[in-house]
Design an enzyme around this catalytic site. Sequence first.
Site, PDB file in Angstrom:
ATOM      1  N   LYS A 333      -6.100  41.099  20.172  1.00 53.68           N
ATOM      2  CA  LYS A 333      -7.536  41.319  19.960  1.00 53.68           C
ATOM      3  C   LYS A 333      -8.125  42.148  21.105  1.00 53.68           C
ATOM      4  O   LYS A 333      -8.857  43.108  20.862  1.00 53.68           O
ATOM      5  CB  LYS A 333      -8.227  39.947  19.851  1.00 53.68           C
ATOM      6  CG  LYS A 333      -9.704  40.010  19.595  1.00 53.68           C
ATOM      7  CD  LYS A 333     -10.177  38.800  18.818  1.00 53.68           C
ATOM      8  CE  LYS A 333     -10.180  37.510  19.619  1.00 53.68           C
ATOM      9  NZ  LYS A 333     -11.374  37.362  20.457  1.00 53.68           N
ATOM     10  N   ARG A 338     -10.309  47.567  22.713  1.00 57.74           N
ATOM     11  CA  ARG A 338     -10.318  48.656  23.696  1.00 57.74           C
ATOM     12  C   ARG A 338      -9.761  49.950  23.097  1.00 57.74           C
ATOM     13  O   ARG A 338     -10.160  51.043  23.493  1.00 57.74           O
ATOM     14  CB  ARG A 338      -9.520  48.224  24.933  1.00 57.74           C
ATOM     15  CG  ARG A 338     -10.264  47.161  25.758  1.00 57.74           C
ATOM     16  CD  ARG A 338      -9.310  46.367  26.622  1.00 57.74           C
ATOM     17  NE  ARG A 338      -9.962  45.488  27.584  1.00 57.74           N
ATOM     18  CZ  ARG A 338     -10.385  44.240  27.341  1.00 57.74           C
ATOM     19  NH1 ARG A 338     -10.259  43.721  26.119  1.00 57.74           N
ATOM     20  NH2 ARG A 338     -10.926  43.512  28.296  1.00 57.74           N
ATOM     21  N   GLN A 481     -13.914  40.368  30.818  1.00 57.68           N
ATOM     22  CA  GLN A 481     -14.974  41.039  30.057  1.00 57.68           C
ATOM     23  C   GLN A 481     -15.993  41.656  31.003  1.00 57.68           C
ATOM     24  O   GLN A 481     -16.444  42.778  30.799  1.00 57.68           O
ATOM     25  CB  GLN A 481     -15.648  40.050  29.104  1.00 57.68           C
ATOM     26  CG  GLN A 481     -14.712  39.612  27.993  1.00 57.68           C
ATOM     27  CD  GLN A 481     -15.339  38.595  27.056  1.00 57.68           C
ATOM     28  OE1 GLN A 481     -16.445  38.121  27.284  1.00 57.68           O
ATOM     29  NE2 GLN A 481     -14.617  38.256  26.008  1.00 57.68           N
ATOM     30  N   ASP A 627      -7.537  31.604  26.985  1.00 64.35           N
ATOM     31  CA  ASP A 627      -7.783  31.396  25.552  1.00 64.35           C
ATOM     32  C   ASP A 627      -6.779  30.427  24.926  1.00 64.35           C
ATOM     33  O   ASP A 627      -6.888  30.099  23.745  1.00 64.35           O
ATOM     34  CB  ASP A 627      -7.713  32.732  24.807  1.00 64.35           C
ATOM     35  CG  ASP A 627      -8.894  33.629  25.161  1.00 64.35           C
ATOM     36  OD1 ASP A 627      -9.921  33.104  25.613  1.00 64.35           O
ATOM     37  OD2 ASP A 627      -8.772  34.850  24.980  1.00 64.35           O
ATOM     38  N   LYS A 654     -17.101  29.567  25.952  1.00 60.85           N
ATOM     39  CA  LYS A 654     -16.369  30.379  24.966  1.00 60.85           C
ATOM     40  C   LYS A 654     -17.072  30.248  23.603  1.00 60.85           C
ATOM     41  O   LYS A 654     -18.231  29.875  23.541  1.00 60.85           O
ATOM     42  CB  LYS A 654     -14.902  29.930  24.897  1.00 60.85           C
ATOM     43  CG  LYS A 654     -14.139  30.178  26.189  1.00 60.85           C
ATOM     44  CD  LYS A 654     -14.001  31.658  26.461  1.00 60.85           C
ATOM     45  CE  LYS A 654     -13.299  31.925  27.786  1.00 60.85           C
ATOM     46  NZ  LYS A 654     -13.341  33.336  28.157  1.00 60.85           N
TER      47      LYS A 654
HETATM   48  C1  S3P Z   1     -11.238  38.894  26.928  1.00 62.87           C
HETATM   49  C2  S3P Z   1     -11.468  38.212  28.092  1.00 62.87           C
HETATM   50  C3  S3P Z   1     -11.602  36.743  28.149  1.00 62.87           C
HETATM   51  C4  S3P Z   1     -11.090  36.078  26.891  1.00 62.87           C
HETATM   52  C5  S3P Z   1     -11.560  36.761  25.650  1.00 62.87           C
HETATM   53  C6  S3P Z   1     -11.081  38.197  25.643  1.00 62.87           C
HETATM   54  C7  S3P Z   1     -11.144  40.353  26.965  1.00 62.87           C
HETATM   55  O1  S3P Z   1     -12.965  36.413  28.302  1.00 62.87           O
HETATM   56  O2  S3P Z   1     -11.477  34.727  26.862  1.00 62.87           O
HETATM   57  O3  S3P Z   1     -11.064  36.113  24.496  1.00 62.87           O
HETATM   58  O4  S3P Z   1     -10.690  40.957  25.976  1.00 62.87           O
HETATM   59  O5  S3P Z   1     -11.515  40.946  27.992  1.00 62.87           O
HETATM   60  P1  S3P Z   1     -13.660  36.295  29.771  1.00 62.87           P
HETATM   61  O6  S3P Z   1     -13.677  37.629  30.365  1.00 62.87           O
HETATM   62  O7  S3P Z   1     -15.062  35.791  29.474  1.00 62.87           O
HETATM   63  O8  S3P Z   1     -12.840  35.309  30.502  1.00 62.87           O
END
Ligand code: S3P
Length: 755
Positions: A333, A338, A481, A627, A654
């Site tokens: 995902k 990206r 993120q 996750d 989350k």
């Molecule tokens: C993700 C970063 C994670 C993860 C999310 C996907 C990403 O979140 O939990 O499912 O693709 O950068 P956080 O950056 O809030 O930890």
Amino acid sequence: MAESRILIVGLGLIGGSLAAALRAAGHERSIVACDPDAAEIERGIQMGLIDGGDTRLTPLVEGASLIVLAVPVLAMRGVMDELAAALPEGVVGGEAPRVVITDVGSTKAAVRDCALAAFGELPAGLVLGHPIAGSEKSGVAASDPWLYANHKVILTPAADTAPSAIARIRALWQACGAEVLEMEVERHDQVLARTSHLPHLLAFTLVDTLARQDERLEIFRYAAGGFRDFTRIAGSDPVMWRDIFTANRDAVLTALDDFEVGLGRLRRAVEIGDGDAMLATFDRASHARHYFDSLLNQSSYQAEYHMQRQGKLTFRAAPGGRVAGRIRVPGDKSISHRSIMLGALAEGITEVKGFLEGEDSLATLQAFREMGVAIEGPHQGRVTVHGVGMHGLKAPSGPLYVGNAGTAMRLFAGLLAGQAFPTELIGDASLTKRPMGRVADPLRLMGAVIDTAEGGRPPLKIHGGQKLRGIDYDMPMASAQVKSCLLLAGLYAEGETRVREPAPTRDHTERMLAGFGYEVHRDGDTCWLTGGGKLAASSIDVPADISSATFFLVAAAITPGSNLILEHVGINPTRIGVINILKLMGADLRLTNEREVGGEPVADLHIRYAPLKGIDIPRDQVPLAIDEFPALFIAAASANGVTRLRGAEELRVKESDRIQAMADGLATIGVEHTVVEDGIDIVGAGDRDVSYGGGRIDSLGDHRIAMAFVVASLRAGEEIVIDDCANVATSFPGFTELARVVGLRVSEETQEVEA
Ligand code: S3P
């Protein structure tokens, strides 16, 4: 419905179908009709739809408790005047009006004005309405008892309309099988101008234009399906439509202006042979049309566009079983999001394979289409992105809806802060509760202007057009993120954007930027880039998502006799916490066929059952498995001894509060545990066939909670039923099918719910 007598004024298709639907629903009380055409009344009686009728209105009013006006909009005024004169004083007013009046007109402001003029005020017993149903046929003979079944009826009550009157009109339409909604008059007229009046105008115009041309017979002879599909509604009742366009003039003209702009844009693209612009329009339209279909079919596609899902999905997992086989789970995902983002901003064409066709990444894809990027696919994981360059995005015509996807919203925030135009990011109910201050605050430090709702929640209004400057940012939490958001904003900023992370987090953004020829530096816990560069299109092979693979890793790890191979799984070092943790717990897990694909390491994961033991999860593994905890909690519940997790407060923000959601589910199935602010202790039941019971779990719409409890069924003594599972499609479309392929006993059930 206990109306003593229903009077339908205007016995055409709409009025006749209402009578037919009420009869089909078993309505035995009197229905009478008024129509200027005595033959229509006669036909209605013969068809058994009405008990009697007249060409004059006044004699029919006495004894009627509910009056439905089904005449063309311009005939409304005369009918209302007559009603106002014929009805005894006060019967349509007060808190509980004795007589309730409704209508079925396609425009509401005009009908409201007629009522005001006729009655001198809006009577409390007048509930204007509009069934969104019809056909190009007219006359009572075309009446269809199912015309309203599963169709929407919009009521537009005023502030002082009597609630009891609204309830009676609701009951009327619900008896016909319709779904009743409420809306303000003005909004109704604008929405209908676009969704109904404009298409009718176009169909009338097209047929008329062709019919006027000399060679018309020739043309119609060759007109095939496209012509027929597009112009069916041009056969509709001309008087009715004259009235609608007269009554809803302003809203129709606005809709027509917008349409002319779109038509002009497409005309220009055809004229200059701009294939990309054509493709962008057609792709956007084609996907929007499929989305519309999926709404009609009540299946889940991506953007919900402010609408609640119509059906609730429940998973039923029978206890026991074991898993075996060789499978590939859907694409990653994070990398899928990206790939579209960087592909869109690159120069040239980016080919993606293995793209996750889940709702989250499709929302990202759709958002770029709305910003003018031509994207082909996805077709079986293949997507072609026609990059528009760093400054080639166009302002979308409305808010960008990203559904359930936190990654999309946070990464978009950075990317859009660098654009010259304003945007608004909105999401579903779950996303609307999640914190966005973590990205809005540092973006503001870079010079972005962003509004959030209270408490830093979505929607995010990004003003755009600001000059961004690089910052040196110490992230307060370990979040890929946030890091990615700032790096994307940094592409547009003057100077260097540096981000320091308190613990390593997934580095897909950095890797992919490098793959697109953009230099990203790293020194220890800090990464940085310099703004103002360009991205060169690339090809991307998205590995299978280790987060999705985790559910099957845990399934095999906890079930005696299991033996499973998961192919082509991404094993980026910043994502392999689950592998490390399962190995520490004693899992028999081996990596084979390790290789690098497009800058990301992948491997096949071979897992066989081995008894697990409880452990203290090393803190440094937490961000690397962030996750995966819902599934790992199930591993812990099936292990020997206590598993302790600390330093995982991020789980609370989350898609749900995952610590609490899992704790509640574990309590339901009888697993002993203690919750703390940043983690949990789980007492494993040990190496037994049955480790805990069953029960009914609320996934709270969180995909990973839902899938974790499906896995739990393998060691449960009874069935586990999991509610609110539709969001599994955000990250793992086809989860239950694949789960059944390897041996889980899970099925899906949809219950219809009222919207
Ligand atoms: C993700 C970063 C994670 C993860 C999310 C996907 C990403 O979140 O939990 O499912 O693709 O950068 P956080 O950056 O809030 O930890």
